[in-house]
Scaffold this active site. Structure first.
Site, PDB file in Angstrom:
ATOM      1  N   GLY A   1       0.790  -1.213   0.000  1.00  0.00           N
ATOM      2  CA  GLY A   1       0.000   0.000   0.000  1.00  0.00           C
ATOM      3  C   GLY A   1       0.828   1.271   0.000  1.00  0.00           C
ATOM      4  O   GLY A   1       0.314   2.340   0.336  1.00  0.00           O
ATOM      5  N   ARG A   2       2.088   1.158  -0.373  1.00  0.00           N
ATOM      6  CA  ARG A   2       3.019   2.294  -0.388  1.00  0.00           C
ATOM      7  C   ARG A   2       3.266   2.880   1.004  1.00  0.00           C
ATOM      8  O   ARG A   2       3.773   3.988   1.152  1.00  0.00           O
ATOM      9  CB  ARG A   2       2.525   3.410  -1.335  1.00  0.00           C
ATOM     10  CG  ARG A   2       2.530   3.006  -2.817  1.00  0.00           C
ATOM     11  CD  ARG A   2       3.943   2.648  -3.252  1.00  0.00           C
ATOM     12  NE  ARG A   2       4.081   2.434  -4.687  1.00  0.00           N
ATOM     13  CZ  ARG A   2       4.096   1.238  -5.265  1.00  0.00           C
ATOM     14  NH1 ARG A   2       3.939   0.148  -4.537  1.00  0.00           N
ATOM     15  NH2 ARG A   2       4.268   1.121  -6.567  1.00  0.00           N
TER      16      ARG A   2
END
Length: 215
Positions: free
Chosen positions: A193-194
């Site tokens: 999800g960065r």
């Protein structure tokens, strides 16, 4: 002209590992060595390849890939032609940065600091360990200077090969090593999800201060 691929849709999910304040310990150079060994074990392509960023008097950044050739308690060692573009920029402005990216382990390391030349004796020892063709190449190339053709440098290399046949090749005066003495080292571990893990060490009054950064 259209791009060959839709760059906006190109992405990779990172999920191999995580990074905690406990894991990195208190000595960033020791932890660098740990990650570097893991990069070797993961069979990263040329794990010692690093992007060296410099800037001259005009402030324009310049970046290129060099090979890390040593890690010491005081810093990170690489070699080049002192009269190359990077050599001239470092002479004017010794502030520089190194960036490592290892895709297989999903890791990045950013290093900032001050660059100094290592001793002539150390440079001579390393130069003597290089393959003969690399030694000759260091003499043949006026690194970063304009060439009229490929044949020009190949002819020079051929002549030097004959000239030094059967002899030890001395280190050129304009070639040698530098050490980047870090004042900031950041370790980056890709996450889902960065929401990447980023832990930064900053040297203040001789002591490394550790902080977690927002991804």
């Amino acid at each position: 002209m259209e791009a060959p691929n839709d760059l906006s849709s190109m992405r990779k999910s990172y999920s191999r590992s995580e990074l905690s304040e406990t894991t990195v310990g208190s000595d960033p150079i020791l932890f660098f060595n740990s990650w570097f060994q893991e990069a070797i074990e993961a069979k990263e392509e040329e794990p010692n390849a690093t992007i060296l960023s410099t800037a001259g008097e005009d402030g324009q950044p310049s970046a290129r890939v060099v090979l890390l050739k040593g890690v010491e308690s005081e810093g990170f060692v690489f070699f080049t032609n002192y009269e190359s573009k990077k050599g001239k920029q470092l002479a004017m402005n010794p502030k520089a940065a190194l960036t490592f990216f290892w895709a297989k382990t999903e890791r990045q390391i950013r290093i900032q600091g001050i660059v100094e030349k290592i001793s002539k004796e150390e440079s001579e020892i390393y130069f003597g360990s290089r393959p003969r063709e690399s030694q000759l190449g260091a003499i043949a190339s006026n690194q970063s200077a304009i060439l009229n053709s490929r044949e020009e440098i190949e002819s020079k290399m051929k002549n030097l090969t004959k000239l030094w046949e059967g002899q030890n090749i001395p280190k050129p005066e304009n070639w040698g090593g530098y050490v980047l003495k870090p004042n900031l080292i950041e370790f980056w571990q890709g996450r889902v999800g960065r929401l990447h893990d980023r832990i930064q060490f900053e040297l203040k009054n001789g002591i490394w201060k550790k902080q977690r950064l927002s991804p």
